[in-house]
Design an enzyme around this catalytic site. Structure first.
Site, PDB file in Angstrom:
ATOM      1  NE  ARG A  63     -46.742  12.396   7.282  1.00 43.62           N
ATOM      2  CZ  ARG A  63     -45.739  11.566   7.007  1.00 43.62           C
ATOM      3  NH1 ARG A  63     -44.914  11.194   7.967  1.00 43.62           N
ATOM      4  NH2 ARG A  63     -45.576  11.096   5.786  1.00 43.62           N
ATOM      5  CE1 TYR A 119     -52.250   7.608  -3.086  1.00 41.16           C
ATOM      6  CE2 TYR A 119     -53.968   8.666  -4.395  1.00 41.16           C
ATOM      7  CZ  TYR A 119     -53.445   8.307  -3.163  1.00 41.16           C
ATOM      8  OH  TYR A 119     -54.115   8.635  -2.013  1.00 41.16           O
TER       9      TYR A 119
HETATM   10  P1  NAP Z   1     -49.457  11.396   5.303  1.00 43.86           P
HETATM   11  O1  NAP Z   1     -49.774  12.579   6.132  1.00 43.86           O
HETATM   12  O2  NAP Z   1     -48.323  11.447   4.358  1.00 43.86           O
HETATM   13  O3  NAP Z   1     -49.259  10.135   6.285  1.00 43.86           O
HETATM   14  C1  NAP Z   1     -48.864   8.897   5.789  1.00 43.86           C
HETATM   15  C2  NAP Z   1     -48.644   7.929   6.913  1.00 43.86           C
HETATM   16  O4  NAP Z   1     -48.302   6.671   6.354  1.00 43.86           O
HETATM   17  C3  NAP Z   1     -47.526   8.330   7.831  1.00 43.86           C
HETATM   18  O5  NAP Z   1     -47.893   8.002   9.140  1.00 43.86           O
HETATM   19  C4  NAP Z   1     -46.361   7.462   7.377  1.00 43.86           C
HETATM   20  O6  NAP Z   1     -45.491   7.123   8.460  1.00 43.86           O
HETATM   21  C5  NAP Z   1     -47.091   6.203   6.953  1.00 43.86           C
HETATM   22  N1  NAP Z   1     -46.336   5.419   5.997  1.00 43.86           N
HETATM   23  C6  NAP Z   1     -45.839   5.766   4.793  1.00 43.86           C
HETATM   24  N2  NAP Z   1     -45.202   4.738   4.258  1.00 43.86           N
HETATM   25  C7  NAP Z   1     -45.284   3.711   5.109  1.00 43.86           C
HETATM   26  C8  NAP Z   1     -44.801   2.367   5.111  1.00 43.86           C
HETATM   27  N3  NAP Z   1     -44.106   1.881   4.084  1.00 43.86           N
HETATM   28  N4  NAP Z   1     -45.072   1.585   6.184  1.00 43.86           N
HETATM   29  C9  NAP Z   1     -45.765   2.078   7.225  1.00 43.86           C
HETATM   30  N5  NAP Z   1     -46.241   3.340   7.290  1.00 43.86           N
HETATM   31  C10 NAP Z   1     -45.990   4.137   6.230  1.00 43.86           C
HETATM   32  O7  NAP Z   1     -50.723  10.948   4.447  1.00 43.86           O
HETATM   33  P2  NAP Z   1     -52.301  11.092   4.680  1.00 43.86           P
HETATM   34  O8  NAP Z   1     -52.798  12.182   3.840  1.00 43.86           O
HETATM   35  O9  NAP Z   1     -52.633  11.067   6.110  1.00 43.86           O
HETATM   36  O10 NAP Z   1     -52.779   9.751   3.970  1.00 43.86           O
HETATM   37  C11 NAP Z   1     -53.208   8.619   4.656  1.00 43.86           C
HETATM   38  C12 NAP Z   1     -53.897   7.684   3.671  1.00 43.86           C
HETATM   39  O11 NAP Z   1     -55.005   8.344   3.103  1.00 43.86           O
HETATM   40  C13 NAP Z   1     -53.011   7.261   2.520  1.00 43.86           C
HETATM   41  O12 NAP Z   1     -53.272   5.920   2.181  1.00 43.86           O
HETATM   42  C14 NAP Z   1     -53.457   8.170   1.375  1.00 43.86           C
HETATM   43  O13 NAP Z   1     -53.239   7.599   0.125  1.00 43.86           O
HETATM   44  C15 NAP Z   1     -54.925   8.267   1.698  1.00 43.86           C
HETATM   45  N6  NAP Z   1     -55.561   9.434   1.089  1.00 43.86           N
HETATM   46  C16 NAP Z   1     -55.160  10.716   1.399  1.00 43.86           C
HETATM   47  C17 NAP Z   1     -55.798  11.778   0.801  1.00 43.86           C
HETATM   48  C18 NAP Z   1     -55.405  13.203   1.098  1.00 43.86           C
HETATM   49  O14 NAP Z   1     -55.849  14.098   0.398  1.00 43.86           O
HETATM   50  N7  NAP Z   1     -54.621  13.465   2.125  1.00 43.86           N
HETATM   51  C19 NAP Z   1     -56.808  11.565  -0.098  1.00 43.86           C
HETATM   52  C20 NAP Z   1     -57.194  10.280  -0.393  1.00 43.86           C
HETATM   53  C21 NAP Z   1     -56.558   9.215   0.204  1.00 43.86           C
HETATM   54  P3  NAP Z   1     -43.892   7.456   8.442  1.00 43.86           P
HETATM   55  O15 NAP Z   1     -43.768   8.910   8.122  1.00 43.86           O
HETATM   56  O16 NAP Z   1     -43.422   7.089   9.800  1.00 43.86           O
HETATM   57  O17 NAP Z   1     -43.309   6.612   7.370  1.00 43.86           O
END
Ligand code: NAP
Length: 573
Positions: free
Chosen positions: A345, A481
C-alpha cells in the site's frame, strides 16, 4: 504513420527443394488443420485494407490458407529469412498485386529485426506459424515485431514446440516425436547390419551434427519465456490457448519423410549434402524408426490409439499496448527487475505500479497484509509481478525472500527500500520496545534487505532508500523515527561510495507529508497545521514520490548518487 521499406523479388525461379517441401507440407492434413486454426484467429482480427504480415512465411502455405479464409481484401506481406523458401512463396503468390515479399537480412548475430526489414509502425497485424520456436533471440524478435506494428496492432503466433506446466499426460510436442525418431534411428544404425557403414565414428558424428539438428529442431522453451518476451516488447496478451489435435500416423509419416526435414532429423547420415544412397538410407531409417515410435505410443501413451497420437499446439494472441510509450523506452527500464519493500500500500504500492508501467518486472514485498499485496499484483498486468511475504526486520525471512527472487528472476536491477513504520511518543514516554521496533524495521531492515540484495544486483543497478523530511528537520514525538530515517541517509551516502565502482547508484528520497495510511494516526488538527506550512498548500500523493523513484531508477539518473532528494511541496528548501 510509419515508413514502409522496399520489397524483395527473387532473382531466380523457385528451387526444386522448396517446391517439394511446399507440396509435401500442403499434403499433410494435420498441418493444414493446425494452420487453419491460426488463420481463424487472424482473420477475425483483420479488416479490409489492413496490412497483414506473415512472419516466417516459408514457401507461402500459411499465406495461401489465410487468403482462402478471408472474405475481404488485405495487403499481405510475406517475410522469411530463406531466399529459397520465399522464392517459392513469390512464385505462388507474387502475381497478386496486394502481396509483397521481404527477406530478413543475415546480420552478425542472427537476422535483421522485422522493423528493419519492413519499416516501423507499418503493419496492422503480424501472424507467425511454426516459426517463433526456431528463433534464439526471442526478445529482440518480439521487439522488432512490436516496432513494425501500428499502435493497437496485433500479433498472433502458433507453435507445436512449447512446454508448459500441467500439459495433459500423453499430449506431445513436435519435438517429442522428432527427438525420439532420431534416437530410435541411431539405435537401428548401431544394431542393423544394413547400416553398418554408418557406425564408423558415429559418436563423433552425433556430436558434430548436434548444432545442425538444433538449428532445425531447437531445444524447446516454456510458454513463460514467450510471455515474458511479449511483455517486455510492450504487448498485452490473452491467456494462451493450448489445443489438442489428433494426428494420424500416416499423415505424420508423410511429414517426416519430407527430405528437407530429414536433414534436420538425422543429420548424422549425409548432413546437408547427402549422396543419393545416403538420402535413401536416411529415409529408410526415419521411416522404420517412426513406425517403431508409433507402436511404442500405442502401448504407453494414454492419448494415442491404433489410428494416431495427440499433439498439443499453442496459440497466442497479443496486442501492442495502446499505452506503450516509446518515450518511456528511453528511460532504459524495460525488462528490468525491481524489488520494492512494503509495496502492499501507500508509497511502496505507487512506486511498484509506476515501475511496472515503465516495463519493469516487480517483486512486491509485504509483511502482514497479503490481501493488499495480491491486489497490487493483480493490478500489474503488463509485466511479471509476484508478491513475497517477509518481515524486513527478520534477517532469515529476508534471506529466503531473496532465494526466491534468485530462482524466479535470476538477477535484480533496482531495489527500493521503502518499508517503514512509526510509533510516535515523546522520548520521555517512549518504551524500549517502541524505540527498538522502529529502529528494527526502518534501519535494521535496510541492512537486512540490502545485504541480501547485493549479490543479485546487476552492474549499473539502483538502490533507492525512502528516508523522510523528519530525518533532516526532526519532529516532535518522533525521536525513534527521525533517528532511523537519519540513519538511512548516512547509510545511503556510505553505500554510494562503496558501490560507485560497480556503476550502482544509491540515493535517498525524503518525502514530506504524503497522504497515506501512515498519517492516519496523526490528528486532523495537526494535519491542517502541517498543510498550512506547505507552500503548495496540500499533502503530497504517493504518486509524487513514485515519479521521482522511477526517474532515479532510470538510465537518465545515472550520474546522481549519494544524494538525498526532497519531495515535499516546498515544506523544506
Ligand atoms: P504505509 O501506507 O503504512 O505502508 C507501509 C508499508 O510497509 C506497507 O506495505 C507495510 O506492509 C510495509 N511494512 C511495514 N512493516 C514492514 C515489515 N516489517 N516488513 C515488510 N514490510 C513492512 O506507509 P507509507 O506512508 O506508504 O510509507 C512508506 C515509506 O515512506 C515508509 O518508510 C515511511 O517512513 C516513508 N515516509 C512516509 C511519509 C508519509 O507522509 N506517508 C513521509 C516520509 C516518509 P504490511 O502492511 O503488509 O506490513
Amino acid at each position: 504513420m510509419g515508413n514502409e521499406l522496399k520489397a524483395w523479388k527473387p532473382e531466380r525461379p523457385a528451387s526444386k527443394g522448396a517446391t517439394a517441401y511446399h507440396e509435401a507440407v500442403f499434403k499433410a492434413e494435420y498441418y493444414i488443420t493446425i494452420l487453419d486454426e491460426l488463420m481463424k484467429i487472424a482473420s477475425s482480427k483483420a479488416a479490409a485494407g489492413d496490412v497483414v504480415v506473415d512472419f516466417g512465411a516459408g514457401t507461402g502455405v500459411s499465406a495461401l490458407r489465410l487468403l482462402r479464409r478471408l472474405k475481404i481484401n488485405i495487403k499481405l506481406w510475406l517475410v522469411d529469412n530463406s531466399a529459397a523458401w520465399l522464392g517459392k512463396a513469390y512464385e505462388v503468390l507474387g502475381s497478386n498485386p496486394e502481396v509483397k515479399c521481404f527477406l530478413l537480412e543475415k546480420r552478425e548475430s542472427g537476422y535483421a529485426k522485422l522493423s528493419d526489414t519492413i519499416g516501423k509502425g507499418v503493419a496492422d497485424h503480424v501472424i507467425s506459424a511454426n516459426t517463433v520456436h526456431l528463433i534464439p533471440d526471442i526478445e529482440k524478435t518480439f521487439n522488432g515485431i512490436a516496432e513494425s506494428l501500428k499502435d493497437n496492432g496485433t500479433f498472433t503466433f502458433q507453435s507445436g514446440n512449447i512446454t508448459r506446466d500441467n500439459k495433459p499426460e500423453g499430449a506431445l510436442m513436435v519435438d517429442d516425436t522428432v527427438k525420439r525418431v532420431h534416437d530410435i534411428a541411431l539405435g537401428i544404425v548401431r544394431t542393423d547390419s544394413r547400416f553398418a557403414a554408418y557406425r564408423k565414428n558415429i559418436n563423433q558424428r552425433i556430436k558434430m551434427s548436434e548444432s545442425q539438428r538444433k538449428f532445425v529442431f531447437p531445444d524447446t522453451r516454456s510458454i513463460n519465456v514467450y510471455l515474458e518476451a511479449l511483455r517486455n516488447a510492450g504487448f498485452e496478451y490473452q491467456e494462451p490457448n493450448f489445443k489438442l489435435f489428433k494426428v494420424e500416423y500416416d499423415d505424420w509419416l508423410k511429414f517426416l519423410r519430407v527430405r528437407r526435414l530429414q536433414a534436420g532429423i538425422l543429420p548424422e547420415i549425409g548432413g546437408n549434402e547427402p549422396s543419393a544412397k545416403e538420402e535413401s538410407d536416411r529415409d529408410d531409417l526415419i521411416t522404420s524408426a517412426t513406425k517403431i515410435l508409433f507402436k511404442e505410443l500405442q502401448k504407453i501413451n494414454p492419448l494415442a490409439d491404433e489410428k494416431g497420437f495427440t499433439l498439443e499446439i499453442t496459440y497466442v494472441s497479443a496486442k501492442k499496448h495502446s499505452k506503450f510509450d516509446y518515450y518511456k523506452e528511453s528511460l532504459g527500464l524495460k525488462g528490468k527487475n525491481a524489488l520494492v519493500t512494503g509495496a502492499s500500500r501507500g508509497i511502496g504500492k505507487a512506486i511498484a505500479i509506476e515501475l511496472a508501467k515503465n516495463g519493469i518486472n516487480v517483486i512486491i514485498n509485504y509483511n502482514r497484509n497479503e490481501k493488499d499485496a495480491m491486489e497490487v499484483v493483480n493490478e500489474i498486468k503488463n509485466t511479471k509481478c509476484i508478491a513475497i511475504k517477509a518481515d524486513v526486520s527478520n534477517f532469515d525471512e529476508v534471506k529466503s525472500m531473496f532465494d526466491s527472487v534468485k530462482k524466479e528472476f535470476g538477477k535484480l536491477d533496482i531495489l527500493v527500500n521503502n518499508a517503514g513504520i512509526i510509533m510516535d511518543k515523546t522520548l520521555q514516554n517512549m518504551s524500549k520496545e517502541e524505540w527498538n521496533d522502529v529502529i528494527k524495521v526502518n534501519l535494521n531492515g535496510i541492512y537486512n534487505v540490502t545485504n541480501n540484495a547485493l549479490p543479485l544486483l546487476s552492474k549499473g543497478g539502483r538502490i533507492i532508500n525512502i528516508s523522510s523530511i523528519v530525518a533532516l528537520d526532526g519532529n516532535f514525538g518522533q525521536t525513534n523515527y527521525a533517528a532511523s530515517k537519519a540513519g538511512i541517509i548516512g547509510f545511503t551516502k556510505s553505500l554510494a561510495k562503496e558501490l560507485g565502482k560497480h556503476g550502482i547508484t544509491v540515493n535517498a528520497i525524503a518525502p514530506g507529508f504524503i497522504d497515506t495510511e501512515i498519517l492516519k494516526s496523526v490528528p486532523l488538527t495537526k494535519k491542517k497545521e502541517f498543510i498550512g506550512l506547505i507552500p503548495l498548500g496540500y499533502l503530497g500523493k504517493p504518486q509524487d514520490v513514485a515519479n521521482l523513484a522511477v526517474f532515479l531508477a532510470s538510465d537518465r539518473a545515472g550520474y546522481i548518487t549519494g544524494d538525498v532528494i526532497c519531495v515535499n511541496g516546498g515544506l523544506r528548501f
